[in-house]
Design a protein around this motif. Structure first.
Motif, mmCIF file in Angstrom:
data_model
loop_
_atom_site.group_PDB
_atom_site.id
_atom_site.type_symbol
_atom_site.label_atom_id
_atom_site.label_comp_id
_atom_site.label_asym_id
_atom_site.label_seq_id
_atom_site.Cartn_x
_atom_site.Cartn_y
_atom_site.Cartn_z
ATOM 1 N N PHE A 1 36.903 49.378 41.583
ATOM 2 C CA PHE A 1 36.442 48.187 40.891
ATOM 3 C C PHE A 1 35.850 47.184 41.874
ATOM 4 C CE2 PHE A 1 37.686 43.726 40.245
ATOM 5 C CZ PHE A 1 36.794 43.391 39.236
ATOM 6 N N ALA A 2 36.571 46.936 42.971
ATOM 7 C CA ALA A 2 36.114 45.954 43.952
ATOM 8 C C ALA A 2 34.750 46.326 44.518
ATOM 9 C CB ALA A 2 37.141 45.839 45.077
ATOM 10 N N TYR B 1 39.815 41.888 44.873
ATOM 11 C CA TYR B 1 41.072 42.600 44.664
ATOM 12 C C TYR B 1 42.068 41.765 43.861
ATOM 13 C CZ TYR B 1 39.357 46.019 48.000
ATOM 14 O OH TYR B 1 38.597 46.990 48.617
ATOM 15 N N LYS C 1 40.539 48.155 35.227
ATOM 16 C CA LYS C 1 40.246 47.830 36.629
ATOM 17 C C LYS C 1 41.388 48.264 37.546
ATOM 18 C CE LYS C 1 37.546 43.685 35.330
ATOM 19 N NZ LYS C 1 37.717 43.703 33.881
ATOM 20 N N LEU C 2 42.624 48.092 37.065
ATOM 21 C CA LEU C 2 43.788 48.381 37.894
ATOM 22 C C LEU C 2 44.024 49.884 38.085
ATOM 23 C CD1 LEU C 2 46.205 45.656 36.498
ATOM 24 C CD2 LEU C 2 45.240 45.747 38.803
ATOM 25 N N ASP D 1 41.910 51.796 39.346
ATOM 26 C CA ASP D 1 41.298 52.057 40.663
ATOM 27 C C ASP D 1 40.760 50.725 41.178
ATOM 28 O OD1 ASP D 1 39.997 52.917 42.920
ATOM 29 O OD2 ASP D 1 38.473 54.092 41.872
ATOM 30 N N VAL D 2 41.647 49.943 41.771
ATOM 31 C CA VAL D 2 41.273 48.597 42.208
ATOM 32 C C VAL D 2 40.178 48.637 43.256
ATOM 33 C CG1 VAL D 2 42.103 46.445 43.234
ATOM 34 C CG2 VAL D 2 43.569 47.716 41.663
ATOM 35 N N ASP D 3 40.259 49.593 44.175
ATOM 36 C CA ASP D 3 39.253 49.678 45.227
ATOM 37 C C ASP D 3 37.883 50.045 44.641
ATOM 38 O OD1 ASP D 3 38.785 49.548 48.152
ATOM 39 O OD2 ASP D 3 38.162 51.629 47.877
ATOM 40 N N PRO E 1 41.503 41.502 39.094
ATOM 41 C CA PRO E 1 42.141 42.204 37.972
ATOM 42 C C PRO E 1 43.569 41.758 37.710
ATOM 43 C CG PRO E 1 41.831 43.682 39.846
ATOM 44 C CD PRO E 1 41.075 42.443 40.148
ATOM 45 N N TYR E 2 44.304 41.383 38.773
ATOM 46 C CA TYR E 2 45.673 40.895 38.586
ATOM 47 C C TYR E 2 45.662 39.521 37.913
ATOM 48 C CZ TYR E 2 46.909 44.681 41.767
ATOM 49 O OH TYR E 2 47.066 45.916 42.350
#
Length: 243
Positions: free
Chosen positions: A142-143, A161, A135-136, A138-140, A164-165
């Motif tokens: 994924f979101a 956002y 996911k991290l 491409d966080v955008d 994933p963190y």
């Protein structure tokens, strides 16, 4: 008599067309004697395309008949051609298999056995970290996919956002065996909301969606595997609190 094939492929300076190399390998593997014709410049490549009325290279010829490019050759040889838009569970299945093997390997080093009870906890933790890693990337992206079905993210966009963190952090804390008071509630929260979101989208609303579990550009269908992932986190969080 050994069958003969010819291939015209781009080899310009340091750029060697990978599809040309793949086609060359397929021909040799199929038993053809290959006449290799490298196209050594852009002008030579463009002239070849114009002469044969094609838009791409490589181009393969067998017995004077143009077969086409790499994918056409695979079809000619009776091999499958991957559909880039086809849904598949392969990425997430591969991730879970590697997570299981890593958990077993850690157990072998730490406890001298692969059958330790903590191995299951390590498998869950490693799976969470690896899933978060996807996911991290491409966080955008994924979101964007996550907003298609997650109930909390639709009401509070920043959650898409943060997710994933939070997943990576909880997995790392669980793997280290520290701050369970922090990781367990996070796992219960994201696992519970995730399970409810997937169940509603797939089994109640009957929507045909792709899962964002391994990143925004995945072709993994939203369904049983996604539900299992979230239930796994939920159950692991509850187990940590109980134990």
């Amino acid at each position: 008599m050994t069958p003969v094939a010819s291939i015209h492929r781009m080899v310009i300076g340091d750029h060697i067309c990978p599809w040309g190399l793949k086609a060359l390998h397929l021909l040799r593997q199929a038993g053809y004697r290959v006449e290799d014709h490298p196209l050594a410049s852009r002008a030579e490549t463009d002239a070849f395309k114009a002469e044969h009325g094609v838009k791409t290279t490589p181009q393969i010829f067998i017995d004077g008949r143009r077969i086409g490019g790499h994918d056409d050759l695979r079809r000619f040889l009776g091999k499958t051609v991957r559909d880039p838009n086809a849904t598949t569970y392969r990425p997430v299945a591969t991730l879970f298999v590697l997570a299981a093997l890593m958990a077993l390997a850690i157990g072998r080093v730490a406890e001298g056995t692969v059958m330790a009870g903590i191995t299951v906890e390590r498998f869950v933790a490693i799976s969470m970290v690896l899933l978060a890693l996807q996911k991290l990337r491409d966080v955008d992206g994924f979101a964007t996919g996550f907003l298609g079905y997650d109930l909390l993210a639709r009401r509070w966009l920043p959650y898409a956002y943060i997710y994933p963190y939070a997943e990576a952090g909880a997995g790392l804390l669980m793997l280290a065996g520290v701050a369970m008071w922090m990781s367990a509630p996070v796992m219960i929260l994201i696992g519970g909301i995730g399970a409810a979101s997937v169940f509603k989208a797939v089994y109640i609303d009957r929507r045909d969606l792709k899962c964002a579990c391994v990143g925004g550009n995945s072709n993994v269908p939203l369904g049983f595997v996604s539900l299992t992932e979230n239930l796994m986190m939920l159950c692991a969080g509850l187990w940590m609190i109980v134990s």
